[in-house]
Scaffold this motif. Structure first.
Motif, mmCIF file in Angstrom:
data_model
loop_
_atom_site.group_PDB
_atom_site.id
_atom_site.type_symbol
_atom_site.label_atom_id
_atom_site.label_comp_id
_atom_site.label_asym_id
_atom_site.label_seq_id
_atom_site.Cartn_x
_atom_site.Cartn_y
_atom_site.Cartn_z
ATOM 1 N N PRO A 1 0.776 -1.302 0.130
ATOM 2 C CA PRO A 1 0.045 0.066 -0.162
ATOM 3 C C PRO A 1 0.834 1.294 0.080
ATOM 4 O O PRO A 1 0.454 2.183 -0.669
ATOM 5 N N ARG B 1 -5.205 -3.448 3.795
ATOM 6 C CA ARG B 1 -4.416 -2.932 2.562
ATOM 7 C C ARG B 1 -4.926 -2.018 1.947
ATOM 8 O O ARG B 1 -4.452 -1.419 0.946
ATOM 9 N N THR C 1 -4.268 -3.832 -3.246
ATOM 10 C CA THR C 1 -5.070 -3.087 -2.454
ATOM 11 C C THR C 1 -6.292 -2.883 -2.875
ATOM 12 O O THR C 1 -7.191 -2.377 -2.252
#
Length: 497
Positions: A45, A112, A163
């Motif tokens: 991330p 995430r 993500t």
């Protein structure tokens, strides 16, 4: 009677095929969401956020440029150009042509997810396009640097699925577009390995395996000391002499008296002085790039110590043309180009800024300052009555980059002067910019370009400034430009077979 049965296998209908691909895409997205990579929840991330707006790649380009390596700088510039083209294509065509919603984040763990979710359409992935474009652009210029950046680019692309902001197909399509952008840039601006090699076929020159017989004169004001030391380490029996700028010509004469090969390290003016001495003494010349912008060395394919050392050890050399201009009692050589009009001012402004900003930014600032200044056209006769000119540029061989500054030469012994003229007029800035954007051999009411073997300029006022290889001289009146065909032997590396 039993009816005929059609046993032909038909391909899936387009809608059915699309649905299957979308289903497979979503299943792969869910598998990535369910997979946990060690450290991925914290690293990917952050990496994805760092790549926003190309910040990561601009930082990488800055790091490459800071190395000082010409190849690394070209790789950085090519990578950014590829990224720019990919981003422009994504934003103008990609996002508007396929309006695909972003993935549903339910399968993606909260740790995430990005704090700020993108609001644009999902297809294709702009981050993946930028990553692939930059890495591919760098790799096309330098395979080693490209290989070093490839894992980082792949991690950025993976982070977009990890993500939850893109489907895998978005990433693949973006990466493909980025690679295509890099190759498109190479089509517009070829890499050096795709350009024809400069120079004529190999000529006989002394092979110096350990440097015995080589005397290198280095201008302390322009040469790179680390390169001079590296050359001494590579060729231990070579002699190096470092001197102040005002001592260069005297030291070159002393070196020529005891050298088998004359070497030089410095800017274009220093190399020009070395060429004149080598011509008088009948010596081959070895050019080590150390100043700015090192036109002859780069046109020969010599980017550093390794290239020159290989050429010296193997005796690889070519013969190149030398330009010569005369004006009254003045007679000088030039290896790159001469210029009148605003060209000497461009040279002076560039030298003023190059030490602080580097070559390319200095070129831009010099052009802006000269174009904004109040000038009067130069009165010069070209085979007839004097006419007003804003600029006259004469290159020693054809320069294949358009623009007011010299470009790369593919042939260093063509026997021709590359002459470009910008005619006088009320709007010098517009005419100069038009000439900069025009091709190398064009003709219009504002500018013209031709190739000739000799050029005589009449009606030139004494005291007019003439720039030659980064130096500026006051002429004494009429100027004659001519070529000395294949007059100088210079070392250059040949491709390995």
């Amino acid at each position: 009677m039993t009816p005929d049965v059609d046993l032909t296998v038909r391909p899936p209908r387009p809608r059915v095929l699309r649905d299957r691909l979308l289903a497979a895409d979503y299943r792969l997205f869910e598998k990535v969401a369910a997979r946990h990579w060690p450290g991925g929840d914290r690293l990917l991330p952050r990496l994805s956020r760092t790549a926003n707006h190309g910040v990561l790649w601009f930082a990488a380009a800055t790091a490459l440029a800071a190395t000082g390596s010409p190849r690394a700088r070209r790789a950085a510039a090519r990578g950014l150009a590829s990224l720019t083209l990919a981003s422009a294509t994504i934003n103008t065509l990609g996002k508007r042509s396929v309006r695909r919603p972003r993935p549903v984040l339910d399968p993606v763990p909260h740790v995430r997810r990005l704090k700020r979710q993108p609001i644009t359409t999902s297809f294709p992935s702009g981050h993946s396009a930028s990553a692939a474009a930059f890495a591919t652009g760098v790799a096309l210029e330098s395979r080693g640097l490209g290989a070093a950046l490839a894992p980082l680019a792949a991690a950025v692309a993976l982070s977009r699925v990890y993500t939850g902001v893109h489907f895998p197909s978005d990433v693949l399509a973006g990466a493909a577009l980025g690679v295509g952008a890099a190759f498109a840039v190479r089509g517009l601006v070829p890499t050096r390995d795709r350009l024809p090699p400069p120079g004529r076929p190999r000529v006989d020159a002394p092979a110096l395996p350990d440097g015995a017989g080589l005397v290198v004169v280095a201008d302390q004001g322009a040469a790179a000391p680390d390169r001079v030391r590296a050359l001494g380490d590579a060729l231990p029996r070579a002699e190096t002499v470092q001197c102040e700028p005002d001592e260069v010509r005297a030291e070159l004469e002393k070196a020529a008296a005891r050298a088998q090969v004359l070497g030089v390290c410095g800017d274009d003016g220093t190399v020009n002085a070395a060429a004149e001495v080598a011509l008088r003494h009948g010596l081959p010349l070895a050019v080590l790039p150390g100043g700015s912008p090192d036109h002859l060395a780069h046109d020969l394919g010599i980017e550093g110590v390794r290239d020159l050392t290989r050429a010296l050890r193997q005796g690889d050399a070519v013969r190149v043309d030398v330009g010569r201009f005369t004006s009254g009692d003045i007679e000088r050589c030039f290896l790159g180009s001469v210029g009148l009009g605003v060209h000497p001012e461009l040279v002076r402004e560039r030298e003023r800024w190059a030490e602080w900003l580097g070559a390319w930014p200095a070129d831009v600032i010099a052009a802006l300052r000269v174009l904004r200044a109040d000038h009067h056209p130069l009165q010069v006769g070209l085979g007839g009555a004097p006419r007003p000119l804003w600029l006259l540029f004469a290159g020693n061989g054809t320069h294949h980059r358009t623009g007011l500054a010299p470009g790369r030469r593919h042939e260093l012994a063509d026997g021709l002067l590359d002459v470009r003229v910008v005619h006088g007029g009320r709007r010098p800035a517009a005419r100069l910019l038009a000439a900069a954007l025009a091709g190398p051999l064009t003709r219009s009411p504002a500018h013209a370009a031709v190739r000739v073997r000799e050029l005589r300029l009449t009606g030139v006022a004494p005291g007019t400034l003439l720039a030659h290889d980064g130096e500026v001289t006051e002429v004494q009146g009429d100027v004659t430009l001519r070529k000395l065909p294949e007059a100088l032997t210079v070392y250059r590396p040949f491709p390995r077979t």
